[in-house]
Design a protein around this motif. Structure first.
Motif, PDB file in Angstrom:
ATOM      1  N   ALA A 237       6.703  -5.705  10.099  1.00 16.98           N
ATOM      2  CA  ALA A 237       7.438  -6.625   9.239  1.00 16.98           C
ATOM      3  C   ALA A 237       6.767  -6.230   7.658  1.00 16.98           C
ATOM      4  CB  ALA A 237       6.887  -7.893   9.526  1.00 16.98           C
ATOM      5  N   PHE A 238       6.580  -5.037   7.390  1.00 20.58           N
ATOM      6  CA  PHE A 238       6.026  -4.535   6.315  1.00 20.58           C
ATOM      7  C   PHE A 238       7.031  -4.653   5.079  1.00 20.58           C
ATOM      8  CE2 PHE A 238       4.418  -1.079   3.590  1.00 20.58           C
ATOM      9  CZ  PHE A 238       3.053  -1.579   3.446  1.00 20.58           C
ATOM     10  N   MET A 239       6.898  -5.504   4.244  1.00 19.56           N
ATOM     11  CA  MET A 239       7.632  -5.907   2.960  1.00 19.56           C
ATOM     12  C   MET A 239       6.860  -6.564   1.936  1.00 19.56           C
ATOM     13  SD  MET A 239       9.593  -9.204   4.790  1.00 19.56           S
ATOM     14  CE  MET A 239       9.703  -8.267   6.493  1.00 19.56           C
ATOM     15  N   GLN A 240       7.502  -6.739   1.062  1.00 21.56           N
ATOM     16  CA  GLN A 240       6.784  -7.478  -0.217  1.00 21.56           C
ATOM     17  C   GLN A 240       5.998  -8.892   0.118  1.00 21.56           C
ATOM     18  OE1 GLN A 240       9.895  -7.048  -0.105  1.00 21.56           O
ATOM     19  NE2 GLN A 240      11.183  -8.863  -0.749  1.00 21.56           N
TER      20      GLN A 240
ATOM     21  N   SER B 148      -8.954   9.896   0.914  1.00 17.56           N
ATOM     22  CA  SER B 148      -8.439  10.706  -0.365  1.00 17.56           C
ATOM     23  C   SER B 148      -7.104  11.516   0.109  1.00 17.56           C
ATOM     24  CB  SER B 148      -9.442  12.060  -0.472  1.00 17.56           C
ATOM     25  OG  SER B 148      -9.720  12.478   0.824  1.00 17.56           O
ATOM     26  N   ALA B 149      -6.834  11.554   1.602  1.00 12.71           N
ATOM     27  CA  ALA B 149      -5.851  12.051   2.105  1.00 12.71           C
ATOM     28  C   ALA B 149      -4.362  11.263   1.799  1.00 12.71           C
ATOM     29  CB  ALA B 149      -5.743  12.405   3.436  1.00 12.71           C
ATOM     30  N   ILE B 150      -4.690   9.913   1.730  1.00  9.46           N
ATOM     31  CA  ILE B 150      -3.661   8.932   1.369  1.00  9.46           C
ATOM     32  C   ILE B 150      -3.267   9.033  -0.152  1.00  9.46           C
ATOM     33  CG2 ILE B 150      -3.162   6.461   0.948  1.00  9.46           C
ATOM     34  CD1 ILE B 150      -4.652   5.917   3.364  1.00  9.46           C
ATOM     35  N   LYS B 151      -4.249   9.429  -0.937  1.00 14.27           N
ATOM     36  CA  LYS B 151      -4.212   9.424  -2.400  1.00 14.27           C
ATOM     37  C   LYS B 151      -3.307  10.526  -2.426  1.00 14.27           C
ATOM     38  CE  LYS B 151      -6.699   9.434  -6.714  1.00 14.27           C
ATOM     39  NZ  LYS B 151      -8.048   9.450  -7.437  1.00 14.27           N
ATOM     40  N   GLU B 152      -3.631  11.529  -1.950  1.00 14.63           N
ATOM     41  CA  GLU B 152      -2.824  12.960  -2.020  1.00 14.63           C
ATOM     42  C   GLU B 152      -1.396  12.709  -1.536  1.00 14.63           C
ATOM     43  OE1 GLU B 152      -2.787  17.623  -0.529  1.00 14.63           O
ATOM     44  OE2 GLU B 152      -4.425  16.326  -0.054  1.00 14.63           O
ATOM     45  N   HIS B 153      -1.100  12.048  -0.501  1.00 16.69           N
ATOM     46  CA  HIS B 153       0.216  11.909  -0.107  1.00 16.69           C
ATOM     47  C   HIS B 153       1.004  10.909  -1.094  1.00 16.69           C
ATOM     48  CE1 HIS B 153       3.345  11.628   3.030  1.00 16.69           C
ATOM     49  NE2 HIS B 153       3.341  10.266   2.860  1.00 16.69           N
TER      50      HIS B 153
ATOM     51  N   ASN C 122      -6.413   2.814   8.739  1.00 20.60           N
ATOM     52  CA  ASN C 122      -5.706   3.875   9.886  1.00 20.60           C
ATOM     53  C   ASN C 122      -4.247   3.701  10.078  1.00 20.60           C
ATOM     54  OD1 ASN C 122      -7.678   5.521  10.352  1.00 20.60           O
ATOM     55  ND2 ASN C 122      -8.357   4.266  12.179  1.00 20.60           N
ATOM     56  N   LYS C 123      -3.937   2.094   9.819  1.00 19.81           N
ATOM     57  CA  LYS C 123      -2.537   1.641   9.680  1.00 19.81           C
ATOM     58  C   LYS C 123      -1.620   2.500   8.586  1.00 19.81           C
ATOM     59  CE  LYS C 123      -1.663  -0.951  13.197  1.00 19.81           C
ATOM     60  NZ  LYS C 123      -0.567  -0.694  14.181  1.00 19.81           N
ATOM     61  N   PHE C 124      -2.299   2.807   7.643  1.00 19.16           N
ATOM     62  CA  PHE C 124      -1.724   3.322   6.606  1.00 19.16           C
ATOM     63  C   PHE C 124      -1.527   4.831   6.800  1.00 19.16           C
ATOM     64  CE2 PHE C 124      -2.866  -0.434   4.402  1.00 19.16           C
ATOM     65  CZ  PHE C 124      -1.661  -0.614   3.593  1.00 19.16           C
ATOM     66  N   ILE C 125      -2.188   5.629   7.505  1.00 20.81           N
ATOM     67  CA  ILE C 125      -2.467   6.788   7.852  1.00 20.81           C
ATOM     68  C   ILE C 125      -1.548   7.281   9.239  1.00 20.81           C
ATOM     69  CG2 ILE C 125      -3.927   8.731   8.721  1.00 20.81           C
ATOM     70  CD1 ILE C 125      -6.442   7.325   7.249  1.00 20.81           C
TER      71      ILE C 125
ATOM     72  N   VAL D 149       2.541   4.125   4.284  1.00 19.49           N
ATOM     73  CA  VAL D 149       2.649   4.476   3.116  1.00 19.49           C
ATOM     74  C   VAL D 149       3.981   4.777   2.123  1.00 19.49           C
ATOM     75  CG1 VAL D 149       1.401   6.047   1.116  1.00 19.49           C
ATOM     76  CG2 VAL D 149       0.206   5.283   3.150  1.00 19.49           C
ATOM     77  N   ASP D 150       4.664   5.533   2.954  1.00 20.60           N
ATOM     78  CA  ASP D 150       6.124   5.908   2.573  1.00 20.60           C
ATOM     79  C   ASP D 150       6.946   4.416   2.281  1.00 20.60           C
ATOM     80  OD1 ASP D 150       5.630   8.460   2.871  1.00 20.60           O
ATOM     81  OD2 ASP D 150       6.774   8.471   4.799  1.00 20.60           O
TER      82      ASP D 150
END
Length: 493
Positions: free
Chosen positions: A302-305, A406-411, A330-333, A340-341
């Protein structure tokens, strides 16, 4: 009028004493008394005379009828008191006069007698049912005039227990709805009342009545309002640290998660409740339980604001390097940074809303003459309501997950660059957010630029409040820790 009323009471009392076993002897006097009570309703047209009513001893006479042997007379007295204290009548007249009248009512044990009467009234009878409704109306009128009376009601009567029992009755009616409304009123701005509800098992009762709406919607607008009152009451009590544990023990996290999964009206309300239950350091156990029962899957589906507050509470409270925290990150990865998108899509949407509001404000400023500094607070409120508040939460989340991985930051940097943005835009929003967080009496202000990292701040945040500290001290320290975290996140971008 008052003299005739007093005579009617005395005559009825005398006949009842003289002929206790022969109602025919005093029935006529009670009909006369009923008529005189109704005549007193005209007093609502002249509230400025309420002090004179007190001086004439009418308050004592009216309140005494709450103990009358005939419940019909008692119900008449309740109706009279409800009209005399009606919010519309009170709002239109001299506050001092109304206060004298209400103070006199309270001195004559009005609250205690009203609540005691509830057990006398049979709601299967229409007149008695209306009497209960009017009793609740009097309570609302009094608390509307002086909110401090709410604590006196809970302290000196068993109204709170009675209402908790009443809302458990399965059949919906106007009195059940009124109880839900009054319950939320009594819990507003009163830590004492909230803790009392917890002592009476009220958290379990609220969860039980809300359980009815996990897979079905209310039947109409009135029942919908009642359901919302229950959710509001639950959010109010969850402001208290002690209640969060009771919510956990009552499997409140589980119930709210079920509601999140179902596409019912209760879904968005359950998210709001979880936002309250998981917030502050005392929400740590609820955060951990939420992850344990696979709440992350439902949350990110239900990802939303609307669920940003819950995510931030999880980020603040879950211990560093814990399994629960790793599962959250890990949910963000997972799924090639799909969440993240989505987070960046939300950011883009709310950034556009804020830009539109800013444009409107700038156009208004051009039409103003002279200094507009007095309008700045109003402008800030408009920006917050127009999307800035959600944008700040989104950017706080972005900064945090970038710090964690750091990988999330790069993305994130890649996605922002595609739209002509960068992490500096996120940083600007958070700097504005930090600026408006408040001074917190400049407690340890000199330490804000120290080398303390975010994880250390989070570890401090997970400590339970020391029992000897005042609520104000705890709030100040919590606010200071919040500022430290935001400052460190800004520095990490």
């Amino acid at each position: 009028m008052i003299l005739k009323f007093e005579k009617a009471i005395r005559k009825n009392q005398e006949l009842r004493v003289k002929y206790p076993d022969d109602p025919t002897k005093f029935m006529e006097s009670e009909a006369d008394l009923d008529e005189e009570i109704k005549h007193l309703l005209t007093l609502t047209e002249v509230p400025d005379l309420y002090p004179q009513i007190v001086q004439l001893g009418a308050v004592d006479l009216i309140v005494s009828l709450l103990s009358h042997e005939n419940t019909d007379i008692t119900i008449d007295a309740i109706e009279l008191l409800n009209e005399l204290t009606d919010e519309d009548v009170v709002a239109e007249h001299e506050e001092g006069a109304i206060k004298i009248f209400i103070d006199a009512l309270l001195e004559h044990q009005l609250l205690e007698l009203l609540v005691q009467n509830l057990s006398r009234l049979d709601e299967e009878e229409p007149a008695d049912k209306q009497g209960v409704f009017n009793t609740l109306g009097i309570i609302e009128n009094l608390t509307s005039f002086d909110p401090a009376i709410s604590e006196r009601i809970v302290r000196d009567t068993n109204l709170l227990q009675w209402m908790l029992n009443r809302i458990r009755v399965k059949v919906f009616d106007s009195n059940k709805q009124y109880c839900s409304e009054l319950l939320a009123i009594l819990l507003q701005n009163s830590r004492v009342n909230r803790l009392k509800l917890g002592e009476l098992g009220g958290v379990d009762v609220l969860l039980q009545v809300l359980n009815s709406y996990k897979r079905k919607d209310p039947k109409d607008a009135d029942e919908t309002e009642m359901m919302e009152n229950y959710f509001d009451a639950l959010c109010l009590v969850l402001e208290e640290p002690e209640i969060k544990q009771k919510f956990l023990e009552g499997e409140g996290v589980e119930l709210m998660l079920i509601m999140m999964k179902e596409k019912m009206m209760s879904r968005m309300r359950s998210i709001k409740v979880l936002d309250h239950a998981l917030s502050t350091p005392m929400g740590l156990r609820n955060c951990e339980r939420f992850v344990e029962i696979f709440g992350l899957k439902t949350l990110f589906a239900a990802f939303m604001q609307h669920i940003m507050g819950i995510i931030i509470s999880l980020l603040k409270n879950l211990p560093p390097d814990s399994e629960a925290r790793m599962r959250l990150i890990n949910k963000f990865i997972e799924d090639n940074y799909e969440k993240v998108d989505r987070l960046l899509e939300i950011r883009e949407s709310y950034e556009a809303k804020v830009e539109n509001v800013n444009k409107e404000i700038e156009e208004e400023k051009e039409t103003l003459d002279g200094d507009d500094s007095e309008m700045e607070e109003l402008y800030l409120r408009r920006r917050l309501d127009g999307g800035l508040f959600t944008l700040q939460l989104v950017d706080l989340t972005i900064a945090w997950i970038c710090f964690e991985d750091s990988a999330i930051k790069e993305h994130v940097s890649i996605l922002l660059n595609r739209t002509g943005r960068s992490l500096s835009n996120v940083k600007t929003i958070l700097e504005d957010y930090f600026k408006n967080m408040g001074d917190v009496d400049q407690i340890e202000a000199e330490n804000r630029g120290s080398s303390e990292n975010v994880k250390e701040s989070m570890e401090i945040d997970n400590e339970l409040p020391v029992a000897t500290k005042t609520d104000d001290d705890t709030l100040k320290e919590r606010s200071l820790k919040e500022k430290r975290i935001v400052e460190m996140l800004i520095g990490s971008l």
